[in-house]
Scaffold this motif. Structure first.
Motif, short mmCIF file in Angstrom:
data_model
loop_
_atom_site.label_atom_id
_atom_site.label_comp_id
_atom_site.label_asym_id
_atom_site.label_seq_id
_atom_site.Cartn_x
_atom_site.Cartn_y
_atom_site.Cartn_z
N ALA A 301 37.77 61.87 19.66
CA ALA A 301 37.13 63.46 19.39
C ALA A 301 36.02 62.89 20.40
N THR A 302 35.69 62.39 20.15
CA THR A 302 33.61 62.72 20.00
C THR A 302 33.02 61.90 20.57
N GLY A 303 33.70 60.68 20.71
CA GLY A 303 32.53 59.44 21.87
C GLY A 303 31.93 58.69 20.78
N ILE A 304 31.39 58.85 19.34
CA ILE A 304 31.57 58.24 18.26
C ILE A 304 32.45 57.23 17.85
N HIS A 305 31.74 55.43 18.05
CA HIS A 305 32.38 54.56 17.60
C HIS A 305 32.05 54.14 15.96
N LEU A 306 32.36 55.28 15.15
CA LEU A 306 32.36 54.86 13.84
C LEU A 306 32.00 53.56 13.19
N PRO A 307 33.33 52.82 13.32
CA PRO A 307 32.51 51.48 12.41
C PRO A 307 31.75 51.06 12.82
N VAL A 308 31.79 51.03 14.46
CA VAL A 308 30.62 50.08 15.50
C VAL A 308 28.98 50.62 14.12
N GLU A 309 28.83 51.92 14.67
CA GLU A 309 27.33 52.95 13.62
C GLU A 309 27.31 52.13 11.99
N VAL A 310 28.96 52.06 11.52
CA VAL A 310 28.60 51.72 9.97
C VAL A 310 27.98 50.59 9.96
N LEU A 311 28.40 49.26 10.55
CA LEU A 311 28.00 48.58 10.79
C LEU A 311 26.60 48.06 10.92
N ARG A 312 26.06 48.98 12.12
CA ARG A 312 24.39 49.19 12.34
C ARG A 312 23.62 49.70 11.20
N MET A 313 24.52 50.42 10.49
CA MET A 313 23.40 51.15 10.00
C MET A 313 23.11 49.88 8.68
N HIS A 314 24.37 49.38 8.21
CA HIS A 314 24.32 47.99 7.43
C HIS A 314 23.34 47.32 7.75
N MET A 315 22.83 46.49 9.00
CA MET A 315 22.48 45.38 9.67
C MET A 315 20.95 45.73 9.68
N GLY A 316 20.88 47.03 8.61
CA GLY A 316 19.17 47.47 9.00
C GLY A 316 18.70 48.57 10.43
N GLU A 317 19.97 48.73 11.20
CA GLU A 317 19.57 49.50 12.51
C GLU A 317 20.20 50.68 12.28
N GLU A 318 19.49 52.07 13.31
CA GLU A 318 19.02 53.18 13.62
C GLU A 318 20.52 53.70 14.28
N PRO A 319 21.83 54.19 13.18
CA PRO A 319 23.22 54.87 13.61
C PRO A 319 22.68 55.62 14.78
N ASN A 320 23.52 55.91 15.89
CA ASN A 320 24.21 56.62 17.08
C ASN A 320 24.98 57.53 16.23
N LEU A 321 24.71 58.84 15.92
CA LEU A 321 26.09 59.44 14.87
C LEU A 321 25.95 60.75 16.03
N THR A 322 25.81 61.33 17.33
CA THR A 322 25.91 62.15 18.01
C THR A 322 26.36 61.87 18.94
N ALA A 323 27.21 63.04 18.71
CA ALA A 323 28.65 63.38 19.84
C ALA A 323 28.49 63.25 21.71
N THR A 324 29.29 62.92 22.37
CA THR A 324 28.70 63.25 23.08
C THR A 324 30.42 63.19 24.39
N VAL A 325 31.70 64.05 24.01
CA VAL A 325 32.39 64.23 23.71
C VAL A 325 33.24 65.49 23.15
#
Length: 413
Positions: A301-325
């Motif tokens: 619905a949004t293009g946000i791959h939530l499991p990936v972004e949640v993992l990235r933030m727990h690994m010290g990376e900035e998550p991308n939480l902006t919808a693309t679709v």
């Protein structure tokens, strides 16, 4: 290479699959690897993707923290987390102990303890149902008498709707209480608290608010509509995302206020809200990412791959939480109307080859099935995409009408 330690996993292995996409080294600690394998060789199971597996008493917070601290000395970890509800407290404590990104452990504990979260919300003016703590059946009956029937009995630290029952009188309350306290095993050697809540029945539609807290801001991913069946039990049998509500601002503000009251400062949350005639009331906070089919629905619905972004933030990376679709998705879960044996599921061939079917899965014929008492009692699920949530929901209704569950009822004892 970045190294993530997962405290157990959800049944779908979603987090582990996302780790593979990101190229992380993965260590899984589990109390019992056979819980996942179920007799299947590791080499042919999705868990073969994990780099290291260690058996630890994962329900014991101290044991998890001690293991992670020692393991980190030899195998430096970039992150520690869990996608599984019952292990979030242990994972946050371990991550905090070695100084990697995590929600504050006290916030996770506040969210997991439904009575504590009620207390904190009331202190901070957050709308919640009236709720009283009971440590015995007599105390539960006294609370229910004072509150008035119908009311809800629920475990203090439950999940998957286990033990949540609407009761109309003292006889039903005593029956529900005895049923829960004598069957508190959630599986995996997990046992729920003997304490229960007697709670006001917050009548009205149920939605869940999916959020991510990052750098002091609550980012709304979207609101999920929920379908319930099985009264007096509360079993989820459908969802659509993202639902559009006229009072969305009020709902989201109440959830954010509640998260602040609990001390949530980092990570994904999944908060259930009842839309009552008096306004939204928060039913429960979950200090984790939404589960089931919803992450896949969010991605479509949004293009946000939530499991990936949640993992990235727990690994010290900035998550991308902006919808693309901008689309919609919905799911439908199928349950048995009786306790019995599943003979056959018909109508599934009509789903084959449809590009809008995101996923379809049903248990095998011959399996024992039950009247829905918790979210463990599903027979199957279909997830579908659409132009928006309303169209996807309509597709689900049409699909449901075309699927037949052929079940032989179990004789009454």
């Amino acid at each position: 290479m970045k190294h993530l330690l997962l405290v157990e996993s959800n049944e779908s292995i979603t987090g582990i699959q996302a780790c593979q996409e990101l190229g992380y080294t993965v260590t899984l600690i589990t109390q019992d690897i056979q819980h996942y394998l179920k007799g299947q060789p590791l080499a042919s199971h999705p868990l073969h993707r994990v780099d290291y597996i260690h058996e630890v008493d994962t329900f014991n917070e101290e044991a998890v923290v001690d293991f992670v601290k020692e393991y980190h000395k030899v195998h430096p970890l970039t992150g520690v987390m869990s996608f599984a509800e019952f292990y979030v407290v242990q994972a946050t404590a371990a991550a905090h102990a070695i100084g990697v990104p995590t929600m504050h452990p006290l916030a996770a504990k506040n969210a997991r303890n439904k009575y504590k979260s009620r207390e904190l919300c009331i202190q901070n003016g957050v709308p919640v149902p009236v709720s009283l703590l009971a440590g015995s059946v007599e105390e539960a009956c006294q609370h229910a008498q004072a509150m008035g029937y119908p009311c809800i009995i629920k475990p203090c630290d439950g999940a998957m709707s286990i033990g949540v029952v609407l009761v109309n009188n003292e006889r039903e309350l005593r029956q529900a209480y005895d049923s829960y306290v004598n069957n508190r095993n959630y599986g995996r050697n997990l046992y729920g608290s003997a304490d229960v809540l007697i709670e006001e029945f917050a009548a009205g539609p149920l939605v869940s608010v999916e959020m991510v807290t990052y750098q002091g801001k609550d980012v709304l991913i979207g609101i999920t509509d929920r379908r319930l069946v099985g009264f007096p039990y509360f079993v989820e049998t459908g969802a659509s995302f993202p639902v559009q509500l006229s009072n969305e601002t009020e709902i989201v503000e109440a959830v954010s206020q509640g998260l602040r009251a609990l001390g949530v400062d980092f990570g994904p949350t999944h908060t259930e809200v009842a839309l009552t005639p008096e306004g939204p009331k928060i039913i429960e906070f979950n200090p984790r990412m939404v589960g089931g089919p919803v992450p896949e629905m969010i991605k479509y619905a949004t293009g946000i791959h939530l499991p990936v972004e949640v993992l990235r933030m727990h690994m010290g990376e900035e998550p991308n939480l902006t919808a693309t679709v901008s689309r919609g998705a919905a799911s439908r879960e199928f349950c048995s109307p009786v306790d019995g044996t599943l003979l056959e599921v018909t109508g599934l061939k009509a789903l084959e080859g449809r590009p809008d079917i995101l996923k379809s899965h049903f248990i095998a014929a011959g399996r024992e099935v039950s009247y829905p008492r918790s979210n463990f009692d599903w027979i199957g699920r279909v997830t579908v995409g659409g132009d928006d949530a309303a169209q996807a929901e309509q597709k689900c209704s049409e699909i449901q009408n075309g699927i037949g569950l052929h079940i032989v009822a179990r004789p009454l004892s």
